[in-house]
Motif scaffolding. Structure first.
Motif, short mmCIF file in Angstrom:
data_model
loop_
_atom_site.label_atom_id
_atom_site.label_comp_id
_atom_site.label_asym_id
_atom_site.label_seq_id
_atom_site.Cartn_x
_atom_site.Cartn_y
_atom_site.Cartn_z
N UNK A 34 0.84 -1.21 0.00
CA UNK A 34 0.00 0.00 0.00
C UNK A 34 0.87 1.25 0.00
N UNK A 35 1.94 1.21 0.78
CA UNK A 35 2.86 2.34 0.79
C UNK A 35 3.50 2.52 -0.59
N UNK A 36 3.84 1.40 -1.22
CA UNK A 36 4.49 1.45 -2.54
C UNK A 36 3.58 2.07 -3.59
N UNK A 37 2.32 1.60 -3.66
CA UNK A 37 1.43 2.07 -4.73
C UNK A 37 0.90 3.47 -4.45
N UNK A 38 0.80 3.86 -3.17
CA UNK A 38 0.25 5.17 -2.85
C UNK A 38 1.31 6.26 -2.78
N UNK A 39 2.57 5.87 -2.58
CA UNK A 39 3.62 6.85 -2.40
C UNK A 39 3.58 7.51 -1.04
#
Length: 244
Positions: A34-39
């Motif tokens: 989630x952190x990866x895709x949301x930035x």
């Protein structure tokens, strides 16, 4: 499937998707995805805030769109092969039942096939892929994590292969995908609360594996003995009794 009358397989497919999401090799890494895709960093997600929540929601929805597309496509492909064996459907059902029992034993870790428990991580940034980055990462997620959730996914795919139309196969895999997608999006929106849920899953993953494995074995036994049809009929009769 008859109209909008639910079949027991619908619940099984959706439950299988949730079991895949909460599997030991997927659930612990969801915060990182989630952190990866949301930035948005994990710390920022944990703190919350409207802007971070909306960004996580938007990118999570785009991400799940990617893996839903791949899994539904798999359902269409498998169902198309199953439709070629109409005259031998009883035999196909029995073969599917044997395979489902085998997949249940794999989930229970009574039998181990190492490559089915190994994930294929793909290290990319959503931002590097542009506006469609989250969706492309979702598609890569489906391929990269298929070995990890292999036993459960394989059982649902073989189940889809016993259906008589492409639409039925696609519908089953859509429900499987939603079983993974809903908790993924819920984690993006309610990050701090879902961390507690994911922590509980890590502590009780053996119990969850046993439940998943026993359900697969039971489902396979019903197919092997041709009893699944009658269970489905009983489910539909119950539905009509309750709602009509």
């Amino acid at each position: 499937m008859n109209g909008l009358v639910p079949e027991i397989g619908w619940a099984l497919a959706f439950g299988a998707g949730m079991a895949s999401f909460f599997s030991p090799c997927v659930a612990p890494l969801i915060p990182g995805y989630i952190s990866l895709v949301s930035g948005v960093s994990i710390d920022q997600l944990a703190v919350g805030g409207r802007a971070h929540m909306l960004r996580a929601l938007r990118t999570s929805l785009l991400f799940v769109l990617g893996f839903v597309f791949v899994f539904v496509l798999l359902g269409l492909v498998v169902a198309s092969f199953g439709g070629l064996f109409g005259p031998s459907r009883r035999l196909i059902n029995q073969v599917a039942g044997v395979i489902m029992i085998g997949m249940g034993l794999l989930v229970l870790e009574v039998v181990r096939v190492p490559f089915l428990y190994r994930e294929r991580r793909i290290h990319l940034s959503a931002e590097s892929l542009g506006p469609v980055g989250p969706t492309l990462l979702g598609m890569l997620f489906a391929f990269g994590w298929t070995p990890c959730v292999g036993p459960i996914l394989a059982a649902i795919l073989f189940y889809a292969g016993t259906t008589q139309t492409l639409g039925q196969g696609a519908w089953l895999l859509l429900l499987y995908s939603l079983g993974m997608a809903i908790p993924f999006v819920a984690t993006g929106v309610g990050f701090s609360r879902m961390l507690g849920v994911l922590g509980w899953v890590r502590r009780h993953y053996r119990l969850l594996n046993w439940i998943s494995g026993l359900v697969l074995i039971g489902m396979g036994a019903l197919y092997l003995t041709n009893m699944f049809f009658w269970v489905n009929i009983a489910t539909q009769r119950f539905y009509y009794t309750m709602f009509y």
